[in-house]
Motif scaffolding. Structure first.
Motif, PDB file in Angstrom:
ATOM      1  N   UNK A 147      -6.079   5.878  12.774  1.00 17.16           N
ATOM      2  CA  UNK A 147      -7.359   5.390  13.310  1.00 17.16           C
ATOM      3  C   UNK A 147      -8.476   6.434  13.242  1.00 17.16           C
ATOM      4  N   UNK A 148      -8.259   7.510  12.526  1.00 17.76           N
ATOM      5  CA  UNK A 148      -9.239   8.596  12.463  1.00 17.76           C
ATOM      6  C   UNK A 148     -10.629   8.116  12.069  1.00 17.76           C
ATOM      7  N   UNK A 149     -10.728   7.414  10.967  1.00 13.17           N
ATOM      8  CA  UNK A 149     -12.044   7.068  10.421  1.00 13.17           C
ATOM      9  C   UNK A 149     -12.710   5.932  11.177  1.00 13.17           C
ATOM     10  N   UNK A 150     -11.937   4.959  11.650  1.00 17.94           N
ATOM     11  CA  UNK A 150     -12.565   3.888  12.420  1.00 17.94           C
ATOM     12  C   UNK A 150     -13.035   4.412  13.774  1.00 17.94           C
ATOM     13  N   UNK A 151     -12.323   5.385  14.323  1.00 17.12           N
ATOM     14  CA  UNK A 151     -12.774   5.998  15.576  1.00 17.12           C
ATOM     15  C   UNK A 151     -14.098   6.720  15.364  1.00 17.12           C
ATOM     16  N   UNK A 152     -14.221   7.431  14.242  1.00 20.82           N
ATOM     17  CA  UNK A 152     -15.460   8.145  13.945  1.00 20.82           C
ATOM     18  C   UNK A 152     -16.609   7.179  13.659  1.00 20.82           C
ATOM     19  N   UNK A 153     -16.321   6.098  12.935  1.00 24.04           N
ATOM     20  CA  UNK A 153     -17.369   5.166  12.519  1.00 24.04           C
ATOM     21  C   UNK A 153     -17.874   4.295  13.672  1.00 24.04           C
ATOM     22  N   UNK A 154     -16.952   3.731  14.439  1.00 23.62           N
ATOM     23  CA  UNK A 154     -17.340   2.747  15.451  1.00 23.62           C
ATOM     24  C   UNK A 154     -17.393   3.320  16.867  1.00 23.62           C
ATOM     25  N   UNK A 155     -16.868   4.516  17.064  1.00 19.26           N
ATOM     26  CA  UNK A 155     -16.831   5.096  18.395  1.00 19.26           C
ATOM     27  C   UNK A 155     -15.691   4.512  19.226  1.00 19.26           C
ATOM     28  N   UNK A 156     -15.341   5.220  20.283  1.00 15.93           N
ATOM     29  CA  UNK A 156     -14.236   4.798  21.141  1.00 15.93           C
ATOM     30  C   UNK A 156     -14.783   4.374  22.502  1.00 15.93           C
ATOM     31  N   UNK A 159      -8.360   3.127   3.765  1.00 10.56           N
ATOM     32  CA  UNK A 159      -8.325   1.711   3.402  1.00 10.56           C
ATOM     33  C   UNK A 159      -8.690   0.847   4.603  1.00 10.56           C
ATOM     34  N   UNK A 160      -8.111   1.150   5.769  1.00  6.64           N
ATOM     35  CA  UNK A 160      -8.434   0.417   6.992  1.00  6.64           C
ATOM     36  C   UNK A 160      -9.925   0.473   7.297  1.00  6.64           C
ATOM     37  N   UNK A 161     -10.504   1.652   7.189  1.00  6.05           N
ATOM     38  CA  UNK A 161     -11.936   1.797   7.448  1.00  6.05           C
ATOM     39  C   UNK A 161     -12.759   0.934   6.502  1.00  6.05           C
ATOM     40  N   UNK A 162     -12.405   0.937   5.230  1.00  6.51           N
ATOM     41  CA  UNK A 162     -13.202   0.198   4.251  1.00  6.51           C
ATOM     42  C   UNK A 162     -13.150  -1.311   4.495  1.00  6.51           C
ATOM     43  N   UNK A 163     -11.950  -1.849   4.696  1.00  5.45           N
ATOM     44  CA  UNK A 163     -11.917  -3.309   4.845  1.00  5.45           C
ATOM     45  C   UNK A 163     -12.394  -3.761   6.214  1.00  5.45           C
ATOM     46  N   UNK A 164     -12.333  -2.891   7.219  1.00  2.10           N
ATOM     47  CA  UNK A 164     -12.785  -3.298   8.559  1.00  2.10           C
ATOM     48  C   UNK A 164     -14.271  -3.643   8.577  1.00  2.10           C
ATOM     49  N   UNK A 208      -9.374   9.946  -2.211  1.00  2.00           N
ATOM     50  CA  UNK A 208      -8.694   9.410  -1.032  1.00  2.00           C
ATOM     51  C   UNK A 208      -7.601   8.400  -1.354  1.00  2.00           C
ATOM     52  N   UNK A 209      -7.763   7.613  -2.413  1.00  2.00           N
ATOM     53  CA  UNK A 209      -6.662   6.751  -2.843  1.00  2.00           C
ATOM     54  C   UNK A 209      -6.951   6.201  -4.236  1.00  2.00           C
ATOM     55  N   UNK A 210      -5.912   5.598  -4.818  1.00  2.00           N
ATOM     56  CA  UNK A 210      -6.020   4.963  -6.126  1.00  2.00           C
ATOM     57  C   UNK A 210      -5.789   3.468  -5.942  1.00  2.00           C
ATOM     58  N   UNK A 264       0.861  -1.176   0.000  1.00  2.00           N
ATOM     59  CA  UNK A 264       0.000   0.000   0.000  1.00  2.00           C
ATOM     60  C   UNK A 264       0.900   1.228   0.000  1.00  2.00           C
ATOM     61  N   UNK A 265       0.326   2.402  -0.071  1.00  2.00           N
ATOM     62  CA  UNK A 265       1.148   3.614  -0.113  1.00  2.00           C
ATOM     63  C   UNK A 265       1.945   3.744   1.176  1.00  2.00           C
ATOM     64  N   UNK A 266       3.236   3.848   1.054  1.00  2.00           N
ATOM     65  CA  UNK A 266       4.107   3.861   2.218  1.00  2.00           C
ATOM     66  C   UNK A 266       4.092   5.213   2.921  1.00  2.00           C
ATOM     67  N   UNK A 267       4.210   5.144   4.240  1.00  2.00           N
ATOM     68  CA  UNK A 267       4.416   6.318   5.101  1.00  2.00           C
ATOM     69  C   UNK A 267       3.201   7.242   5.194  1.00  2.00           C
ATOM     70  N   UNK A 268       2.035   6.825   4.702  1.00  2.00           N
ATOM     71  CA  UNK A 268       0.901   7.743   4.597  1.00  2.00           C
ATOM     72  C   UNK A 268      -0.281   7.264   5.436  1.00  2.00           C
ATOM     73  N   UNK A 269      -0.403   7.748   6.686  1.00  2.00           N
ATOM     74  CA  UNK A 269      -1.514   7.293   7.532  1.00  2.00           C
ATOM     75  C   UNK A 269      -2.881   7.759   7.038  1.00  2.00           C
ATOM     76  N   UNK A 270      -2.951   8.887   6.345  1.00  2.00           N
ATOM     77  CA  UNK A 270      -4.256   9.378   5.903  1.00  2.00           C
ATOM     78  C   UNK A 270      -4.839   8.482   4.815  1.00  2.00           C
ATOM     79  N   UNK A 271      -4.065   8.190   3.784  1.00  2.00           N
ATOM     80  CA  UNK A 271      -4.544   7.288   2.733  1.00  2.00           C
ATOM     81  C   UNK A 271      -4.928   5.944   3.333  1.00  2.00           C
ATOM     82  N   UNK A 272      -4.078   5.414   4.194  1.00  2.00           N
ATOM     83  CA  UNK A 272      -4.309   4.083   4.739  1.00  2.00           C
ATOM     84  C   UNK A 272      -5.398   4.054   5.798  1.00  2.00           C
ATOM     85  N   UNK A 273      -5.723   5.202   6.380  1.00  2.00           N
ATOM     86  CA  UNK A 273      -6.882   5.265   7.287  1.00  2.00           C
ATOM     87  C   UNK A 273      -8.164   4.963   6.523  1.00  2.00           C
TER      88      UNK A 273
END
Length: 267
Positions: A97-106, A49-54, A176-178, A38-47
């Motif tokens: 963890x920005x988007x998963x925190x928003x989606x699922x709550x903490x 991706x993490x949200x989508x597959x979770x 958000x990503x390609x 995946x895109x290296x060093x980029x937490x925003x792009x990968x946030x």
């Protein structure tokens, strides 16, 4: 179950070492390699991706997510336990963890600092994936309470992004990503598109002081090979694509984070 996600690539031994560490601690744990190229060093792009597959994983999954350009710095290693779905996210506190925190709550946040659960007492400053994150995920899979791993904290780092919204007769959002085909993934939910547009509508895509036109469709083959379309993709967001081609190349895009506006072509 541990869902394993990194930017390390599949052409190194790092992934294998971390899986060996986890199996050493819990030989029965199931580990799913979600993505390592995946895109290296980029937490925003990968946030994103993490949200989508979770969303497709079962309740109680442990997500071991190591996108960590700041490894060894003062960024915190953390565990986030979600309010919904009973998910655990083991990751660096760098916005990933920005988007998963928003989606699922903490439900609970823990800063990992109990060295009792590290893989090595003299842990590496550059390989926290092996020495901190992987063993913590493995111990979680054995039912060790989250409170055992460190002190509770009140907040995490969150990044800012362009929230999708309808304005008049247009939709505003962000690229958000390609993906590997050159399809352009946006953060615009498909239901927003269906609110304003219908199948076969001609849509203007405004971005970076440019404008192109695409058809609003359902599947790639609704347009001819080489033609541009916008359609709902499998995760429930709008995707900009070219039938049997690369939308990224056609739109001459190099970077994510570009704001876009979608509007219906006036005939």
């Amino acid at each position: 179950m541990i869902a394993f996600f990194t930017d390390w690539g599949n052409d190194s031994y790092y992934v294998g070492i971390c899986k060996a560490v986890m199996k050493t601690i819990n030989k029965n744990v199931e580990i799913i390699d979600v993505l390592h190229d995946t895109k290296k060093f980029d937490p925003k792009v990968n946030a994103h991706i993490l949200y989508r597959f979770s969303k497709d994983f079962p309740e109680g999954t442990i997500f071991l997510s190591v996108i960590d350009a700041g490894v060894g710095s003062n960024r915190k290693p953390i565990i986030l336990k979600s309010k919904s779905r009973n998910f655990y996210f083991v990751a660096p506190d760098n916005g990933l963890l920005t988007l998963v925190a928003e989606e699922y709550g903490i439900d609970k946040l823990i800063e990992i600092n109990n060295e009792k659960y590290y893989f090595r007492k003299s842990y590496s400053t550059t390989f926290h994936g092996r020495d901190i994150f992987s063993p913590i995920a493995a111990y979680l899979s054995k039912g060790i309470p989250i409170e055992e791993f460190g002190q509770e904290i009140n907040s995490i780092n969150l990044f800012r992004y362009k929230s999708p919204e309808i304005k008049d007769d247009s939709i505003e959002g962000e690229i958000i990503f390609f993906d590997t085909f050159g399809n352009i993934q946006t953060n615009i939910p498909a239901e927003l598109g269906d609110t304003l547009f219908k199948k076969d509508d001609k849509i203007n895509i405004h971005y970076a002081n440019k404008k192109v036109q695409a058809y609003y469709e359902r599947v790639f083959s609704d347009v001819l090979p080489g033609e541009l379309l916008i359609h709902p993709e499998s995760s429930g967001f709008l995707e900009i694509a070219v039938n049997q081609g690369s939308a990224k190349e056609m739109l001459e895009l190099d970077n994510e984070g570009v704001e876009i506006i979608l509007s219906k072509e006036n005939y």
